[in-house]
Design an enzyme around this catalytic site. Structure first.
Site, PDB file in Angstrom:
ATOM      1  N   HIS A 120      -4.162   3.337  -3.431  1.00 31.55           N
ATOM      2  CA  HIS A 120      -4.320   2.732  -2.097  1.00 31.55           C
ATOM      3  C   HIS A 120      -3.510   1.448  -1.908  1.00 31.55           C
ATOM      4  CE1 HIS A 120      -6.180   0.826   1.385  1.00 31.55           C
ATOM      5  NE2 HIS A 120      -6.263  -0.248   0.628  1.00 31.55           N
ATOM      6  N   GLU A 174     -17.701  -4.496  24.835  1.00 32.82           N
ATOM      7  CA  GLU A 174     -16.873  -5.704  24.951  1.00 32.82           C
ATOM      8  C   GLU A 174     -15.651  -5.634  24.031  1.00 32.82           C
ATOM      9  OE1 GLU A 174     -20.129  -5.685  24.138  1.00 32.82           O
ATOM     10  OE2 GLU A 174     -21.105  -6.397  25.969  1.00 32.82           O
ATOM     11  N   HIS A 208     -28.565 -15.618  25.237  1.00 35.42           N
ATOM     12  CA  HIS A 208     -27.496 -15.457  26.221  1.00 35.42           C
ATOM     13  C   HIS A 208     -26.745 -16.758  26.521  1.00 35.42           C
ATOM     14  CE1 HIS A 208     -29.223 -11.589  26.644  1.00 35.42           C
ATOM     15  NE2 HIS A 208     -28.593 -11.273  27.760  1.00 35.42           N
ATOM     16  N   HIS A 255       0.833  -1.205   0.000  1.00 35.13           N
ATOM     17  CA  HIS A 255       0.000   0.000   0.000  1.00 35.13           C
ATOM     18  C   HIS A 255       0.869   1.258   0.000  1.00 35.13           C
ATOM     19  CE1 HIS A 255      -2.373  -3.323   1.603  1.00 35.13           C
ATOM     20  NE2 HIS A 255      -3.450  -2.684   1.191  1.00 35.13           N
TER      21      HIS A 255
HETATM   22  C1  LIG Z   1     -11.431  -4.875   9.694  1.00 35.47           C
HETATM   23  C2  LIG Z   1     -10.880  -4.732   8.321  1.00 35.47           C
HETATM   24  N1  LIG Z   1     -11.706  -4.778   7.271  1.00 35.47           N
HETATM   25  C3  LIG Z   1     -11.219  -4.682   6.005  1.00 35.47           C
HETATM   26  C4  LIG Z   1      -9.885  -4.551   5.788  1.00 35.47           C
HETATM   27  C5  LIG Z   1      -9.341  -4.518   4.381  1.00 35.47           C
HETATM   28  N2  LIG Z   1      -8.865  -3.162   4.072  1.00 35.47           N
HETATM   29  C6  LIG Z   1      -7.577  -2.843   4.157  1.00 35.47           C
HETATM   30  S1  LIG Z   1      -7.291  -1.230   3.813  1.00 35.47           S
HETATM   31  C7  LIG Z   1      -8.928  -0.954   3.505  1.00 35.47           C
HETATM   32  C8  LIG Z   1      -9.428   0.392   3.082  1.00 35.47           C
HETATM   33  C9  LIG Z   1      -8.969   1.371   4.015  1.00 35.47           C
HETATM   34  O1  LIG Z   1      -9.169   2.657   3.565  1.00 35.47           O
HETATM   35  P1  LIG Z   1      -8.492   3.780   4.429  1.00 35.47           P
HETATM   36  O2  LIG Z   1      -8.593   3.405   5.833  1.00 35.47           O
HETATM   37  O3  LIG Z   1      -9.087   5.074   4.030  1.00 35.47           O
HETATM   38  O4  LIG Z   1      -6.977   3.703   4.028  1.00 35.47           O
HETATM   39  P2  LIG Z   1      -6.276   4.474   2.836  1.00 35.47           P
HETATM   40  O5  LIG Z   1      -7.101   4.220   1.602  1.00 35.47           O
HETATM   41  O6  LIG Z   1      -6.256   5.886   3.205  1.00 35.47           O
HETATM   42  O7  LIG Z   1      -4.926   3.848   2.733  1.00 35.47           O
HETATM   43  C10 LIG Z   1      -9.653  -2.119   3.690  1.00 35.47           C
HETATM   44  C11 LIG Z   1     -11.125  -2.214   3.496  1.00 35.47           C
HETATM   45  C12 LIG Z   1      -9.038  -4.486   6.927  1.00 35.47           C
HETATM   46  N3  LIG Z   1      -7.734  -4.369   6.821  1.00 35.47           N
HETATM   47  N4  LIG Z   1      -9.566  -4.555   8.154  1.00 35.47           N
END
Ligand SMILES: Cc1ncc(C[n+]2csc(CCOP(=O)(O)OP(=O)(O)O)c2C)c(N)n1
Length: 660
Positions: A259, A408, A470, A28
């Site tokens: 990204h 939680e 529960h 990334h």
């Molecule tokens: C809980 C979770 N869901 C999905 C992902 C997969 N994922 C990695 S980065 C991303 C998008 C994130 O966008 P952003 O936070 O705006 O990061 P940027 O594009 O600015 O690098 C996703 C959906 C993850 N890492 N964690």
């Protein structure tokens, strides 16, 4: 400090991130490129750290919540002079065995505070770090504990629900040494965040009790001014830094294309030309590297000064501080357990295991000042608050019981942060069924190896009237399936003490204690020094003669196994009862030990008020299982056990059927 244009220092991060992702053909680049100015200001002007000693206890913590931007962190570690993080490691980004895995792993790479990648976890864990800092300062004073926790969080971090739990807690506790830098680039994988989000983050944080403001995240002076303001705040701070994802990339900047993939040779070349970076891969100009290295050793004087202040503490206090940071248990703890078990044998307790856990906790807190309990609003049901424990609050930072509210997930993430910060042994409580709400943080605890304890009460249909919403049925199996998670389901007060002892002495992984609401008889009449629960299972009641049947059970069903054994005996059938407080620990025993515990009686019956999943490893596919095959129901406990056929009679019939 050498005068180098700070934008060239930020460009060094951008260049390394682009090159590493390009070489790995995955990763990334967008976040490190966009957030490079934020990181440069933080690391060169504010972050209190010394690259020569990444474990210095009073260092500021930096948490990259958006773990996918890991090249930002790896570049910073290299540039500031972390000795492990060589250029070669950057060249092996995301390769097997390198110190530069796809997402930052604290157990793998020196200088990384916590593992991030599942979005939202970093910011939620950071609340635990800041909380631990506040609590430890209350004990040792600001002369030795006085550091910030900085977080770089992304859109995704703030969209995840757990961030709300974390933000609410930090605001409520006024954790003003927590500073979140929000990489507000408005882009995620699917495109602009506007396709799914219209939250005003500044207002959101303010409403939770934070100081929050919006700045230009590409303007280093504005970033510095905002961090300086945040440091003076009496509230936690959020700085929304407007940035451009993939800053500098000629066509991909500001788009989702920057990204999560390599830029490609042409785009990379264009970006480097635009930013004025050498086209030579992984090259950092000497003067820029020198400035970064100076930033890396900038904190050496502060560290030395801290060491002098620390030396002023009494030898006893210093030793105690160091012991606690090492997560070493005090000698008094083993003695406390011994005394407690002796008392139980003298005066047996026929009480719920949540109640016997409470009495163990009363013994623990006298021996272990680092014990920090908490509950997600079920304190009176979970029974994990010692009478002497006062509640932690902004006004009572010496409180060692934490009311997490109905959060939680936030609780489990904060517990990871408390442990990783050091100085405390956290345990947190809710109903076992709600581990579902905490599971992502529990999984990370297992991955990271944090020695936290989950006090999970109301562990089966035995909770009765609250009904199937529960009553956990699949939860034991689900938790047992997590590598490095230890699940204990003790059958009586003695086992509860033994399991607590094992849990607190386990500092390389988390432990679940599954405890009952309903009363149970004390079955144990001895407490040998070789803690029987440490093998996962043991023969609780020997057979009268050669055993034809082995009855395996955990927790509340061990009582049923003992009754079944009696009934089988009345029919002239010898059987043995094996208590299995931890199924996965039994299965992890060396093969001979495991075979000896499981034994070779021709008939094997397992009894557990949960689904069968996992038990075949003990009883075999043809073994008899007396347990749950569906969700539970709302009724008094004794009716439920009868209704679902989890009775001594059912176990006897199952055994007779197998005996033929
Ligand atoms: C809980 C979770 N869901 C999905 C992902 C997969 N994922 C990695 S980065 C991303 C998008 C994130 O966008 P952003 O936070 O705006 O990061 P940027 O594009 O600015 O690098 C996703 C959906 C993850 N890492 N964690």
């Amino acid at each position: 400090m050498t005068q180098v244009d700070p934008s060239r220092m930020a460009n060094a991060i951008r260049g390394l991130a682009m090159d590493a992702v390009e070489k790995a053909k995955s990763g990334h680049p967008g976040l490190p490129m966009g957030a490079a100015d934020i990181a440069t200001v933080l690391f060169t002007q504010f972050l209190k750290f010394d690259a020569a000693d990444p474990k210095w206890p009073d260092r500021d913590r930096f948490i990259l919540s958006a773990g996918h931007g890991s090249m930002l962190l790896y570049s910073l570690l290299y540039l500031t002079g972390n000795t492990d993080m060589t250029l070669d490691q950057l060249k092996h980004f995301r390769q097997l065995g390198s110190l530069t895995p796809g997402h930052p792993e604290n157990f793998h790479t020196k200088g990384i505070e916590t593992t991030t990648g599942p979005l939202g976890q970093g910011i939620a864990t950071s609340v635990g770090f800041a909380l631990a800092e506040r609590m430890l300062a209350a004990e040792y004073g600001r002369k030795v504990v006085d550091h910030h926790t900085y977080v770089l969080a992304s859109d995704g971090d703030l969209m995840e629900g757990v961030s709300q739990e974390a933000i609410a807690l930090a605001g409520h506790w006024k954790l003003n040494k927590l500073i979140v830098l929000y990489d507000d680039n408005g882009i995620s994988i699917d495109g602009p965040t506007s396709i799914s989000d219209s939250v005003d983050q500044v207002k959101r944080f303010k409403s939770a009790g934070w100081q929050a403001e919006l700045i230009d995240g590409q303007d280093q002076q504005a970033i510095a001014a905002a961090i300086a303001r945040a440091q003076k705040s009496n509230k936690p701070s959020m700085i929304a830094c407007k940035t451009t994802i993939g800053f500098g990339a000629p066509t991909k900047a500001g788009t989702a294309k920057a990204h999560g993939e390599a830029l490609g040779a042409e785009e990379l070349k264009g970006a480097k030309e635009k930013l004025g970076i050498s086209l030579e891969p992984f090259s950092v100009p000497d003067d820029v590297l020198k400035s970064w290295r100076e930033a890396g050793s900038r904190g050496a004087a502060a560290r030395t000064a801290w060491e002098l202040r620390f030396a002023e503490l009494s030898a006893r206090k210093r030793a105690e501080f160091e012991r606690r940071l090492r997560h070493e248990r005090p000698p008094a703890l083993a003695k406390a357990f011994k005394t407690h078990k002796k008392a139980l044998l003298e005066t047996p307790q026929n009480i719920a295991t949540r109640k016997s856990s409470e009495s163990v906790i009363e013994a623990i807190v006298l021996a272990m000042p680092e014990f920090v309990a908490g509950s997600a609003d079920l304190t009176g049901s979970n029974n994990n608050k010692a009478k002497s424990a006062i509640a932690f609050s902004a006004k009572t930072p010496n409180g060692r019981f934490i009311h997490y509210g109905i959060r939680e997930h936030g609780m489990a993430a904060a517990m990871n942060g408390i442990f990783l910060h050091g100085g405390f042994a956290p345990n947190g409580a809710t109903f076992l069924v709600f581990t579902d709400y905490a599971r992502p943080a529990m999984r990370l605890a297992a991955l990271m190896g944090t020695g936290v304890v989950y006090v999970m009460t109301h562990d089966s249909i035995g909770l009765g009237e609250d009904g199937p919403t529960h009553q956990p049925v699949e939860h034991l199996a689900a938790l047992r399936a997590i590598p490095n998670m230890r699940v204990f389901r003790p059958c009586d007060a003695v086992e509860v003490a033994e399991c607590w002892e094992l849990a607190l002495n386990r500092i390389d992984g988390p432990t679940v204690l599954a405890l009952t609401r309903q009363n149970l008889p004390q079955l144990r009449t001895d407490a040998p020094a070789d803690n029987p629960c440490s093998h996962g299972a043991y023969q609780l009641v020997a057979p009268q003669g050669e055993a034809k049947v082995s009855l395996f059970a955990s927790g509340s069903e061990v009582e049923i196994a003992v009754a079944a054994q009696k009934q089988l005996g009345e029919r002239g059938i010898a059987s043995r009862v094996v208590s299995v407080p931890s199924l996965e620990l039994l299965l992890a025993q060396p093969v001979e030990k495991r075979k000896a515990i499981i034994g070779n009686a021709p008939v094997k019956v397992a009894i557990e008020a949960a689904v069968r999943f996992g038990w075949d490893a003990v009883i075999g596919p043809d073994g008899a299982f007396v347990g749950m095959h569906s969700f539970g129901a709302s009724a008094p406990v004794k009716d439920l056990y009868k209704h679902f056929g989890i009775t001594a009679e059912a176990a006897v019939n199952a055994a007779l059927k197998q005996l033929g």
